[in-house]
Design a protein around this motif. Sequence first.
Motif, PDB file in Angstrom:
ATOM      1  N   SER A  19      45.045  75.300 -80.958  1.00 30.31           N
ATOM      2  CA  SER A  19      43.588  75.230 -80.975  1.00 30.31           C
ATOM      3  C   SER A  19      42.948  76.289 -80.091  1.00 30.31           C
ATOM      4  O   SER A  19      41.764  76.194 -79.782  1.00 30.31           O
ATOM      5  N   ASP A  20      43.722  77.268 -79.658  1.00 27.96           N
ATOM      6  CA  ASP A  20      43.197  78.317 -78.793  1.00 27.96           C
ATOM      7  C   ASP A  20      41.988  78.980 -79.445  1.00 27.96           C
ATOM      8  O   ASP A  20      42.030  79.350 -80.614  1.00 27.96           O
ATOM      9  N   HIS A  21      40.920  79.118 -78.697  1.00 23.84           N
ATOM     10  CA  HIS A  21      39.670  79.651 -79.229  1.00 23.84           C
ATOM     11  C   HIS A  21      39.424  81.039 -78.670  1.00 23.84           C
ATOM     12  O   HIS A  21      39.404  81.232 -77.452  1.00 23.84           O
ATOM     13  N   ARG A  23      36.775  84.054 -78.479  1.00 21.12           N
ATOM     14  CA  ARG A  23      35.368  84.412 -78.705  1.00 21.12           C
ATOM     15  C   ARG A  23      35.241  85.641 -79.595  1.00 21.12           C
ATOM     16  O   ARG A  23      34.251  85.781 -80.317  1.00 21.12           O
ATOM     17  N   ASP A  26      34.616  84.649 -83.023  1.00 23.04           N
ATOM     18  CA  ASP A  26      33.217  84.291 -83.267  1.00 23.04           C
ATOM     19  C   ASP A  26      32.395  85.544 -83.533  1.00 23.04           C
ATOM     20  O   ASP A  26      31.475  85.536 -84.356  1.00 23.04           O
ATOM     21  N   GLN A 324      28.834  81.426 -84.296  1.00 20.23           N
ATOM     22  CA  GLN A 324      29.054  80.008 -84.081  1.00 20.23           C
ATOM     23  C   GLN A 324      28.239  79.155 -85.045  1.00 20.23           C
ATOM     24  O   GLN A 324      28.660  78.061 -85.422  1.00 20.23           O
ATOM     25  N   GLN A 406      34.115  72.629 -79.012  1.00 16.02           N
ATOM     26  CA  GLN A 406      34.878  73.868 -78.940  1.00 16.02           C
ATOM     27  C   GLN A 406      35.547  74.162 -80.278  1.00 16.02           C
ATOM     28  O   GLN A 406      35.526  75.298 -80.745  1.00 16.02           O
ATOM     29  N   ALA A 407      36.109  73.147 -80.896  1.00 13.55           N
ATOM     30  CA  ALA A 407      36.774  73.357 -82.179  1.00 13.55           C
ATOM     31  C   ALA A 407      35.784  73.774 -83.236  1.00 13.55           C
ATOM     32  O   ALA A 407      36.077  74.611 -84.085  1.00 13.55           O
ATOM     33  N   ALA A 410      34.867  77.378 -83.289  1.00 16.04           N
ATOM     34  CA  ALA A 410      35.887  78.223 -83.912  1.00 16.04           C
ATOM     35  C   ALA A 410      36.114  77.864 -85.367  1.00 16.04           C
ATOM     36  O   ALA A 410      36.960  78.443 -86.023  1.00 16.04           O
ATOM     37  N   CYS A 412      37.557  75.429 -86.659  1.00 19.84           N
ATOM     38  CA  CYS A 412      38.935  75.028 -86.864  1.00 19.84           C
ATOM     39  C   CYS A 412      39.028  73.546 -87.141  1.00 19.84           C
ATOM     40  O   CYS A 412      38.329  72.780 -86.530  1.00 19.84           O
TER      41      CYS A 412
END
Length: 412
Positions: A19-21, A23, A26, A324, A406-407, A410, A412
């Motif tokens: 789940s690494d986001h 930026r 984005d 976003q 946060q998810a 992204a 995700c």
Amino acid sequence: MNLPTMWTLETREYSSAPSDHRRALDGIRGIAILTVFLYDCLKLPPGGPISFVVRKASAAGWVGVDLFFVLSGFLITGILLDSRGKPGYLSSFFARRSLRIFPLYFLSLWITFVLLPQLAEFLPSAGPISERIGLLSTHQVWFWTYLQNWWMAFEGHWPDVNYLNHFWSLAVEEQFYLVWPFLVGWLSLRGLTRLCWACVIGALALRIGLWISGAPSVVMYVTTVTRMDSLALGGLFAIGLRSPVWYARLSRIAVPGMIGLAGLIVGLDAVWPVLKTQTAGAQTIGHTLLGFLFGMLVFSAAAMKPDHLAARLLSQRWLTLPGQFSYAMYVMHRPVHKLVTRADWAVVPSAIQPLAVFVATLALSLVCAALSWKFFERPFLSLKAWFPRPGEKRPASETPGEPAVQAAAATC
């Protein structure tokens, strides 16, 4: 300093952080939505050199959808690869996707096909819009079932009432989401790689065959099977990101490859248009070339160190903010544009009216998307906490809404 050194990529184990986001991604998404806005909402008249360049860029803005497809293929394939073989692989994916996609999509259809016709009974000025929606509503079942792209292909032309024409790409992505998790879960990594290449070659061959046979251009543009190369190329680069061998190779060739491909596309476009939508060049090799170009761009954005200059440029707020909110902005932008163009712009000098309309559309779409996020989408997204990705644990100190935010950023 050579190009690969300028784009130093971070050595890390990606499978340990599904789940690494980033930026920078984005920012890529922001580029995609802004190019779509250029295509749909900026209508400059012929003019001087600046006008020519801007008109050329806006005419090529349709490539933003190709970028969205590559990014979706990259992110979704990555999530599935990081989760497969673990308990809850399918249920978690489908629940999280549904919470991200369905609420706003079906709300938009409800407003279009149910609410607006009822409001027209009390607002006579909305009568013409209601009548046009009435024509579209006879085919609404295609939209409710995410099959509108096939309806457009069967019709052989774009709908005369174009309020929801852009929803064809949402149907393509949803059909991809329904099938891809099973393929990623069942196939070996080598088998999945071969499937991705087969999708790339098959989609290209199918478009060429349909073009030669004289099929309507909309058929090649909107059907899932003819646009699978972009999604599959995103999947290939997601596989490459997780392969020690291909990660090293792609890290060396990504930037030179992007520069070379960009030069090839621009040069080819000068003699055989590939950046003008629904031309022979665009409908055949164009989508595939763009898929490779955008695949390298997305791979580089995901692999570079967050403190790298290019990552910092892609992480600028003016890109990440629309990135976003890109889903809601995409859903809303055509209706918002039609609303803006109905306003009286006589007080604005005619020379800058098209630019003013574009800026107003972009700003209003961003505001509406932010409001949708805060008051409508976010409550649904907070439910993602009940469907964590396989292997993902939520710290006891977190509230249910935090990981979902946060998810969602992204997508995700």
